[in-house]
Structures are given as C-alpha cells and as structure tokens.
Scaffold this active site. Structure first.
Site, PDB file in Angstrom:
ATOM      1  CB  ALA A  27      -2.748  -3.603  -5.777  1.00 40.25           C
ATOM      2  CB  CYS A  28      -5.867  -3.193  -2.288  1.00 44.18           C
ATOM      3  SG  CYS A  28      -6.209  -4.189  -3.758  1.00 44.18           S
ATOM      4  CB  THR A  29      -5.445   1.817   0.171  1.00 42.56           C
ATOM      5  OG1 THR A  29      -4.218   1.902  -0.556  1.00 42.56           O
ATOM      6  CG2 THR A  29      -5.316   2.575   1.475  1.00 42.56           C
TER       7      THR A  29
END
Length: 351
Positions: A27-29
C-alpha cells in the site's frame, strides 16, 4: 486474536503493534513535485486494511528517544540507537508507536511505505539499531536536508521487528526544501539508495529498479484522454499512473493551486473504498492523504472519510526544548483549515 482487541491492547501495552506492518499488505504512494517554480511539495496516500488510528503529533526539539523501544517493550537489546532530537517535527503516527509520515521544522520530510522484499540484513554490531517504525523519525530529528539524512543513515541500521508473524517490511522516501530526493530500500540485506531530484514517485512492490523498468515501457510524450493507462490499484499501476499525472501538472499560480495539484495526483493514485486487492475479499482502502509543502513549511492532512483538509503551520509552532509533545485526532469533521490551536499536550512523549 480479534484485531480490535489487539489494537486496544496495543494502545495500552504497545506489545502487539507489529500488526501495522503485515507481510500481506501492499500500500501507499508518494509523489514529489519539485519541478515547478513556486514550491517543493510531496504528496502521500496511506492505504491499509483497517484504521491505523492516525494521530498528528507536534514533537519539539530536545526529546530523548530510544530506537530499541517499541512502547515499553525493548525490541533491540544490543547497541540500540539513543538520541536527542535536534529539530522539531510534525508527524502522523500509526497505532501510537511510530511515525510513518511527516516533516521537520527545516523542511525535511519522510514517508515510510511497505515493501514485501525488505531485508535489513544480519545485525551489524558496528551500527546502532533503530526499530523500523522509528527510522523516519530518526532522520527528522537529526537532519535538515536529504544529504544530511543520508549521512546520518551511515550510523544506523533499521531493524525488522516481528510479532505473531507481522514484520516491519518498510522502505523510505525523503525530500527537502531544495527539491532533493532519496529513496532507500533494503533488499537482499543491503541498502539501495536512489538519490536525486528525478526520483519523484514511490509505491510498493516490486523493488524500485523493477518499477523503473516498467515505466520505460510507456510513452506519455503526446498524451491525450485516449492515452491508455493502467487503472487498477496494484502498486505498479499506481506507480505508472502517478508518474503520468505528475508529469502533466502545470506551473501553479498560487500556493493553494500547488497544494491542490499535488493532492489531485495523490487522490488519483488512491485506493477507493472496498476495491478488491491481493486476494478475493481483501481490501486496502486509502485511509488518508498528506501534503508536505517544504518551501512554506506547512503540513496538510486529509482523512479519506472526512470532507475537509486540515493544515499545520510549522513556522507558527514553538518547537523549543522542554515544551510538551502535542497531539490531534484528525477524525473530526468539524476540523478545517489551520489546526495549530487544536493540538492538546501529552503527559509523556508518544515514542
């Protein structure tokens, strides 16, 4: 163990907090906009399978930290890093035991993201150990620039912490007010550092050099609305999409427009509620988004379940040594705009 029961126990005893870094997660950007002439800004989305209980923390200078501690538990017994914060910071905590995002008063920002391939290697006795949930905080406390942060990295080794099968498999993005950037991954037991202004986007799996290879397959030089883009929520799709939309941003005419622009990219790379993820039935929704304006030293936070963006003005904070740490729960729909005055002092430092 029931996850809500585990979370409750965590906040009391801080002994099961490793649920923050499940090896099942992707997850996450992070996106960095350092090519406009108005301000250097970094956007970030946090995607997770449940609430990480995010709290905004104001951490003053002079705070003593122990990199071998996770709450009251000692997780590194030999040569754990101990330090005193040289700089004050504003961070977003997770489960009350570590900082996963934030910036310091000098305009250095950090973002911890998940990477399945993470391997910090065998413990190096000559380096001080920092449990990985405090890796980014160590740099915010001790460095004003990316160059200083990379120098500080020579003294420490992030350490994988584990409990009941959960691991802190993390990699790190940092940037400063000059627009300098670095991405740090530990793969096959060795650190791999990508240092330079060109390294603007980071998601998760696979390791970064493989994601760069995927990006080379795309040509966005004559882009239109007909240009095909990967549209799912896996890390490579988000990586390609974030690079594409970051490259299309126009020169902002105001700070408000600049913040809105980078936030729009973070929203595009976010995971909609209930979007199918790794296995059927699994979800990793975007819980919140942040923007660090490193030029103007402002930190913006948007909870995905709230309609408002809130802002912390670091230049209006007294980070003096001896001041108490302060905390704000952003899960409040009444909050909007500047929230400096809404923070409440804590009886003791959170970590």
């Amino acid at each position: 163990m029931d996850m809500k029961t585990a979370l409750h126990s965590l906040l009391i005893a801080s002994t099961t907090s490793f649920a923050l870094w499940s090896p099942a997660a992707d997850a996450c950007t992070r996106t960095l906009w350092n090519t406009n002439h108005l301000a250097v800004l970094a956007g970030r989305s946090m995607d997770w399978a449940e609430s990480t209980q995010p709290r905004l923390m104001i951490l003053p200078r002079g705070m003593a930290r122990d990199g071998g501690k996770l709450g009251p538990a000692t997780v590194i017994k030999d040569n754990a890093a101990r330090w005193t914060a040289k700089y004050g910071s504003v961070v977003t905590s997770a489960y009350g035991v570590g900082a996963v995002d934030g910036m310091n008063e000098k305009g250095l920002a950090m973002h911890l993201l998940f990477l399945t391939a993470t391997d910090y290697g065998a413990r190096e006795p000559g380096k001080q150990g920092v449990q990985a949930g405090l890796w980014g905080q160590y740099l915010l406390d001790n460095a004003a620039t990316v160059a200083e942060a990379l120098e500080a990295m020579q003294r420490i080794q992030p350490v994988m912490v584990e409990y009941a099968g959960f691991k802190s498999s993390l990699h790190l993005a940092i940037e400063d007010a000059s627009g300098d950037s670095a991405l740090i991954q530990y793969v096959d037991g060795k650190p791999k550092i990508y240092h330079g202004r060109a390294f603007r986007v980071l998601t998760n799996d696979p390791p970064y050099e493989q994601q760069l290879a995927e990006l080379k397959k795309w040509d966005f030089s004559q882009a239109t609305r007909e240009t095909p883009l990967p549209g799912n929520v896996n890390p490579v799709d988000r990586f390609i999409r974030a690079n594409y939309f970051l490259s299309t941003l126009r020169e902002p005419q105001s700070q408000r427009q600049a913040v809105a622009s980078i936030l729009s990219v973070a929203r595009n790379a976010s995971v909609p509620f209930n979007a199918p993820y790794k296995t059927p039935g699994s979800t990793y929704d975007t819980e919140y988004r942040t923007v660090a304006d490193l030029s103007n030293r402002q930190y913006f936070f948007e909870l995905a379940s709230s309609p408002n963006v809130i802002r912390v003005d670091l230049d209006q904070i007294g980070f003096s040594a001896g001041a108490p740490a302060r905390m704000l729960n952003p899960d409040n729909v009444e909050l909007s705009g500047s929230v400096n005055q809404q923070f409440q002092p804590l009886a003791k430092a959170p970590f």
